[in-house]
Each structure stands twice: as structure tokens, then as C-alpha cells.
Motif scaffolding. Structure first.
Motif, PDB file in Angstrom:
ATOM      1  N   VAL A 155       0.800  -1.331  -0.141  1.00 21.34           N
ATOM      2  CA  VAL A 155       0.042  -0.083  -0.072  1.00 21.34           C
ATOM      3  C   VAL A 155       0.983   1.133   0.123  1.00 21.34           C
ATOM      4  N   ARG A 156       0.592   2.164  -0.941  1.00 20.83           N
ATOM      5  CA  ARG A 156       1.371   3.473  -0.911  1.00 20.83           C
ATOM      6  C   ARG A 156       0.514   4.662   0.091  1.00 20.83           C
ATOM      7  N   SER A 157       1.173   5.435   0.720  1.00 21.17           N
ATOM      8  CA  SER A 157       0.520   6.170   1.572  1.00 21.17           C
ATOM      9  C   SER A 157       0.619   7.648   0.858  1.00 21.17           C
ATOM     10  N   ALA A 158      -0.517   8.413   0.896  1.00 21.55           N
ATOM     11  CA  ALA A 158      -0.592   9.847   0.406  1.00 21.55           C
ATOM     12  C   ALA A 158      -1.227  10.698   1.345  1.00 21.55           C
ATOM     13  N   VAL A 159      -0.853  11.922   1.370  1.00 21.87           N
ATOM     14  CA  VAL A 159      -1.474  12.906   2.261  1.00 21.87           C
ATOM     15  C   VAL A 159      -1.997  14.126   1.381  1.00 21.87           C
ATOM     16  N   CYS A 160      -3.178  14.172   1.157  1.00 21.64           N
ATOM     17  CA  CYS A 160      -3.780  15.199   0.597  1.00 21.64           C
ATOM     18  C   CYS A 160      -3.043  15.741  -0.875  1.00 21.64           C
ATOM     19  N   TYR A 161      -2.545  16.632  -0.751  1.00 23.59           N
ATOM     20  CA  TYR A 161      -2.103  17.065  -1.988  1.00 23.59           C
ATOM     21  C   TYR A 161      -1.427  16.164  -3.007  1.00 23.59           C
ATOM     22  N   GLU A 162      -0.615  15.195  -2.312  1.00 23.13           N
ATOM     23  CA  GLU A 162       0.232  14.166  -2.877  1.00 23.13           C
ATOM     24  C   GLU A 162      -0.769  13.574  -3.867  1.00 23.13           C
ATOM     25  N   ALA A 163      -2.006  13.154  -3.362  1.00 21.86           N
ATOM     26  CA  ALA A 163      -2.954  12.090  -4.014  1.00 21.86           C
ATOM     27  C   ALA A 163      -3.272  12.783  -5.479  1.00 21.86           C
ATOM     28  N   THR A 164      -2.991  14.110  -5.702  1.00 16.08           N
ATOM     29  CA  THR A 164      -3.555  14.676  -6.789  1.00 16.08           C
ATOM     30  C   THR A 164      -2.195  14.796  -7.757  1.00 16.08           C
ATOM     31  N   ARG A 165      -1.236  14.425  -7.543  1.00 18.82           N
ATOM     32  CA  ARG A 165       0.207  14.409  -8.155  1.00 18.82           C
ATOM     33  C   ARG A 165       0.615  13.000  -8.864  1.00 18.82           C
ATOM     34  N   ALA A 166       0.875  13.242 -10.042  1.00 17.28           N
ATOM     35  CA  ALA A 166       1.427  11.916 -11.032  1.00 17.28           C
ATOM     36  C   ALA A 166       2.382  11.184 -10.409  1.00 17.28           C
ATOM     37  N   GLU A 167       3.429  11.759  -9.824  1.00 16.82           N
ATOM     38  CA  GLU A 167       4.504  11.018  -8.982  1.00 16.82           C
ATOM     39  C   GLU A 167       4.103  10.020  -8.275  1.00 16.82           C
ATOM     40  N   LEU A 168       3.130  10.074  -7.512  1.00 16.21           N
ATOM     41  CA  LEU A 168       2.641   9.472  -6.692  1.00 16.21           C
ATOM     42  C   LEU A 168       2.136   8.046  -7.191  1.00 16.21           C
ATOM     43  N   TYR A 169       1.598   7.932  -8.374  1.00 23.58           N
ATOM     44  CA  TYR A 169       1.236   6.821  -9.197  1.00 23.58           C
ATOM     45  C   TYR A 169       2.163   6.293 -10.221  1.00 23.58           C
ATOM     46  N   GLU A 170       3.520   6.922 -10.197  1.00 21.72           N
ATOM     47  CA  GLU A 170       4.856   6.028 -10.829  1.00 21.72           C
ATOM     48  C   GLU A 170       4.654   4.679 -10.271  1.00 21.72           C
ATOM     49  N   GLY A 171       4.873   3.651 -11.232  1.00 18.08           N
ATOM     50  CA  GLY A 171       5.010   2.282 -10.739  1.00 18.08           C
ATOM     51  C   GLY A 171       3.645   1.618 -10.657  1.00 18.08           C
ATOM     52  N   SER A 172       2.743   2.598 -11.054  1.00 14.78           N
ATOM     53  CA  SER A 172       1.079   1.860 -10.861  1.00 14.78           C
ATOM     54  C   SER A 172       0.891   1.213  -9.775  1.00 14.78           C
ATOM     55  N   PRO A 173       1.087   1.868  -8.325  1.00 14.64           N
ATOM     56  CA  PRO A 173       0.706   1.124  -7.201  1.00 14.64           C
ATOM     57  C   PRO A 173      -0.746   0.432  -7.322  1.00 14.64           C
ATOM     58  N   LYS A 174      -0.762  -0.817  -6.648  1.00 15.68           N
ATOM     59  CA  LYS A 174      -2.149  -1.345  -6.831  1.00 15.68           C
ATOM     60  C   LYS A 174      -3.126  -0.451  -5.791  1.00 15.68           C
ATOM     61  N   TYR A 175      -2.666  -0.094  -4.558  1.00 15.89           N
ATOM     62  CA  TYR A 175      -3.350   0.550  -3.647  1.00 15.89           C
ATOM     63  C   TYR A 175      -2.873   1.692  -3.138  1.00 15.89           C
ATOM     64  N   VAL A 176      -3.692   2.681  -2.753  1.00 11.62           N
ATOM     65  CA  VAL A 176      -3.327   3.790  -2.105  1.00 11.62           C
ATOM     66  C   VAL A 176      -4.217   4.114  -0.926  1.00 11.62           C
ATOM     67  N   VAL A 177      -3.654   4.663   0.021  1.00  8.57           N
ATOM     68  CA  VAL A 177      -4.482   5.072   1.084  1.00  8.57           C
ATOM     69  C   VAL A 177      -4.154   6.513   1.355  1.00  8.57           C
ATOM     70  N   ALA A 178      -5.192   7.550   1.332  1.00  4.61           N
ATOM     71  CA  ALA A 178      -5.077   8.849   1.173  1.00  4.61           C
ATOM     72  C   ALA A 178      -5.711   9.570   2.192  1.00  4.61           C
ATOM     73  N   ILE A 179      -5.315  10.434   2.897  1.00  4.89           N
ATOM     74  CA  ILE A 179      -6.044  11.278   3.778  1.00  4.89           C
ATOM     75  C   ILE A 179      -5.874  12.780   3.539  1.00  4.89           C
ATOM     76  N   SER A 180      -7.153  13.314   3.664  1.00  8.37           N
ATOM     77  CA  SER A 180      -6.954  14.776   3.133  1.00  8.37           C
ATOM     78  C   SER A 180      -7.630  15.583   4.266  1.00  8.37           C
ATOM     79  N   ASN A 181      -7.065  16.777   4.491  1.00  9.74           N
ATOM     80  CA  ASN A 181      -7.808  17.790   5.240  1.00  9.74           C
ATOM     81  C   ASN A 181      -8.117  19.030   4.590  1.00  9.74           C
ATOM     82  N   ASN A 182      -9.329  19.025   3.867  1.00 11.79           N
ATOM     83  CA  ASN A 182      -9.599  20.117   3.110  1.00 11.79           C
ATOM     84  C   ASN A 182     -10.925  20.805   3.582  1.00 11.79           C
ATOM     85  N   GLY A 183     -11.065  20.471   5.058  1.00 14.02           N
ATOM     86  CA  GLY A 183     -12.429  21.156   5.481  1.00 14.02           C
ATOM     87  C   GLY A 183     -12.394  22.662   5.510  1.00 14.02           C
TER      88      GLY A 183
END
Length: 134
Positions: free
Chosen positions: A53-81
Motif C-alpha cells: 500500500v502506498r501512503s498519500a497525504v492530501c495534495y500528494e494524491a493529486t500528483r502524477a509522481e505518486l502513481y509512478e509504478g502503478s501502485p495497486k493500492y493507495v491510502v490517502a488522507i485529506s484535510n480540506n475542511g
């Protein structure tokens, strides 16, 4: 217990994306001596239930770099309240859905201030991409 640091910082929120002399001036004069946050050397991957599983925090989940290597699963948390009511949660969701489909990644997105969801890749987009790459 493990700690996962962010690899991509939010421009003008967690770092000033300008040349060093300008960044130092802004941090010193306008931000009262604050410094940019430091970053992790790469994205954090961990094993959960035998799956990577790849971890992402907020802004990272919207960046192409996070998906390099096509991870099967991502857990992302966002504080956009602080963006509600606004279009930001919808734009974020749209970008994450795009990358999920492009890379065949299943994303568990926990959000405060807007809807949390499981974002599954759209198979039709994946098939079109595969056809295009042939």
C-alpha cells in the motif's frame, strides 16, 4: 508503529517554490523566520494484509509522481475542511479518479470536510489506454 513523511509539499502552504534567495527572504521577512517543511526522500509504501500500500497525504494524491509504478493500492488522507463550501473537494476527487483509472489503482480516500470514498479505476479507461499503447 511507523511514521510516514510527505514527499511532495504544498506550494506556498508547506514550502515556498521559488529560488533560494527569494524563498529565504519571504520566510524571514514575511513569515516571521519560518522555514519550509522537510520532505521524505520518496513515497511511503507499507504492507497491510499481505498487500503493498502506498501512503498519500492530501495534495500528494493529486500528483502524477505518486502513481509512478502503478501502485495497486493507495491510502490517502485529506484535510480540506477549510475549502468547504468550494469546488476544491470536487476538483481533488476528479483528479484522483483520473489517476486511479490511468494506473489501475484502488484508492481509499479519507477526508474531513467532504465525502470520504473508495475510488476504483474505471475499466473502460484502462482498456482504452492499453489499446492506445499497443
Amino acid at each position: 508503529m511507523s511514521r510516514f513523511d510527505k514527499h511532495i509539499l504544498v506550494p506556498f502552504g508547506e514550502m515556498v517554490p521559488l529560488p533560494e534567495f527569494a524563498r529565504n527572504f519571504i520566510n524571514r521577512v514575511l513569515l516571521g523566520g519560518a522555514t519550509d517543511f522537510s520532505t521524505a526522500s520518496g513515497f511511503s509504501d507499507y504492507e497491510l494484509g499481505g498487500k503493498s500500500v502506498r501512503s498519500a497525504v492530501c495534495y500528494e494524491a493529486t500528483r502524477a509522481e505518486l502513481y509512478e509504478g502503478s501502485p495497486k493500492y493507495v491510502v490517502a488522507i485529506s484535510n480540506n475542511g477549510w475549502f468547504v463550501p468550494s469546488y476544491e473537494p470536487y476538483l481533488q476527487r476528479l483528479i484522483i479518479r483520473y489517476y486511479a483509472s490511468l494506473h489501475g489503482t484502488l484508492i481509499y480516500h479519507a477526508v474531513n470536510g467532504s465525502a470520504s470514498e473508495i475510488i476504483a479505476p474505471k475499466k473502460i479507461w484502462i482498456n482504452r489506454l492499453k489499446d492506445h499503447l499497443k
